[in-house]
Design a protein around this motif. Structure first.
Motif, PDB file in Angstrom:
ATOM      1  N   PRO A 165      -5.571 113.347 -12.209  1.00 24.40           N
ATOM      2  CA  PRO A 165      -4.481 113.963 -11.445  1.00 24.40           C
ATOM      3  C   PRO A 165      -3.877 115.136 -12.221  1.00 24.40           C
ATOM      4  O   PRO A 165      -3.758 115.089 -13.446  1.00 24.40           O
ATOM      5  CB  PRO A 165      -3.468 112.821 -11.294  1.00 24.40           C
ATOM      6  CG  PRO A 165      -4.237 111.569 -11.549  1.00 24.40           C
ATOM      7  CD  PRO A 165      -5.326 111.921 -12.501  1.00 24.40           C
ATOM      8  N   ASP A 175     -12.359 115.700  -9.931  1.00 21.97           N
ATOM      9  CA  ASP A 175     -12.553 114.445  -9.225  1.00 21.97           C
ATOM     10  C   ASP A 175     -12.422 114.597  -7.714  1.00 21.97           C
ATOM     11  O   ASP A 175     -12.509 113.605  -6.981  1.00 21.97           O
ATOM     12  CB  ASP A 175     -11.521 113.409  -9.692  1.00 21.97           C
ATOM     13  CG  ASP A 175     -11.584 113.173 -11.188  1.00 21.97           C
ATOM     14  OD1 ASP A 175     -12.676 112.869 -11.683  1.00 21.97           O
ATOM     15  OD2 ASP A 175     -10.541 113.315 -11.858  1.00 21.97           O
ATOM     16  N   LEU A 218      -9.662 115.548  -6.240  1.00 22.44           N
ATOM     17  CA  LEU A 218      -8.293 115.227  -5.849  1.00 22.44           C
ATOM     18  C   LEU A 218      -7.468 116.507  -5.691  1.00 22.44           C
ATOM     19  O   LEU A 218      -7.651 117.450  -6.461  1.00 22.44           O
ATOM     20  CB  LEU A 218      -7.624 114.338  -6.904  1.00 22.44           C
ATOM     21  CG  LEU A 218      -8.315 113.028  -7.240  1.00 22.44           C
ATOM     22  CD1 LEU A 218      -7.642 112.378  -8.451  1.00 22.44           C
ATOM     23  CD2 LEU A 218      -8.258 112.089  -6.035  1.00 22.44           C
TER      24      LEU A 218
END
Length: 265
Positions: free
Chosen positions: A61, A86, A88
């Motif tokens: 994140p 990832d 995200l």
């Protein structure tokens, strides 16, 4: 063209992405916190091109804090949609302010400080402020170091290059000396510093960027050294014609810097 015009930043983004020293990413990744979200400050963020490049090369994140003195650029940068390695979505916030007023209290909780094409337009006081405030790794990319090569060459190349370098050092700016100053500033605070070349290599495929760079380069040189003015139009005309015809290549040297905090920082 102005140095921070959105059209110029968009024109150079592809060349910037190609030039950045990707070999600094492995030591950077190893130094970042393994757990929790990364809090990444992008100083002098412009329209956010560095975040568009770097966010997808880091896992986990991410929360990006985009910092710039220019409110219009921050409005554009705040509309970015960064995606991590990832897949995200990263979160983004913007903060307006001058780098000279940056304090350690501003960067509490930062995992990484970044910047692109910034150091060479700073003063010694601003360099010191960044180094003093940074508690974490710093990746500072694409700093001009005062070496340009045009091929085919002309005798006037060196005169315009010298005048441009002097223009970069005007009014207390560090220009080509900035990487050395930042290396010393981090070193005094116990950080280890790695640098790698990150040159623009511009050929026929980057003709629009090369032509715009030439216009700005020559204009800055003439502003600094008016004695070049009688030669500037002809010189620029020849170089633009070579650029359009695909006969001109330009190498603009930059350096990327990675600073990793030491035990004394």
């Amino acid at each position: 063209m102005t140095e921070y015009a959105p059209s110029w930043l968009a024109l150079r983004e592809g060349a910037d992405a190609t030039a950045r020293a990707a070999e600094l990413l492995d030591p950077l990744r190893a130094a970042l916190p393994p757990d929790g979200p990364l809090v990444i400050w992008d100083l002098g963020c412009g329209t956010g091109s560095l975040g568009r490049w770097l966010s997808g090369r880091l896992r986990g994140p991410q929360h990006w804090i985009l910092h710039d003195h220019d409110a219009a650029l921050l409005d554009r940068a705040g509309g970015n949609a960064y995606v991590t390695a990832d897949g995200l979505p990263a979160t983004i916030e913007t903060r307006q302010g001058d780098l000279g007023s940056l304090r350690a209290s501003d960067l509490v909780g930062a995992s990484l400080v970044t910047a692109s094409a910034l150091l060479d337009v700073l003063t010694a006081a601003e360099i010191e402020a960044i180094a003093a405030a940074t508690p974490c790794p710093a990746l500072l990319t694409l700093s001009v170091v005062g070496r340009v090569r045009l091929s085919p060459s002309e005798p006037l190349d060196a005169e315009f290059a010298a005048a441009f370098d002097a223009h970069q050092r005007r009014a207390g700016l560090l220009g080509p000396d900035a990487v050395g100053a930042m290396t010393e500033a981090f070193g005094r605070r116990g950080a280890s510093v790695q640098t790698r070349p990150s040159p623009w290599r511009l050929g026929p495929g980057q003709a629009a960027l090369t032509a715009e760079w030439l216009r700005g380069w020559v204009a800055a040189a003439v502003e600094q050294e008016p004695g070049l003015s009688p030669f500037a139009d002809d010189y620029l005309g020849r170089r633009i014609a070579e650029c359009v015809a695909g006969r001109l290549t330009v190498e603009v040297r930059h350096v990327d810097l990675l600073a990793l905090p030491g035990s004394t920082q």
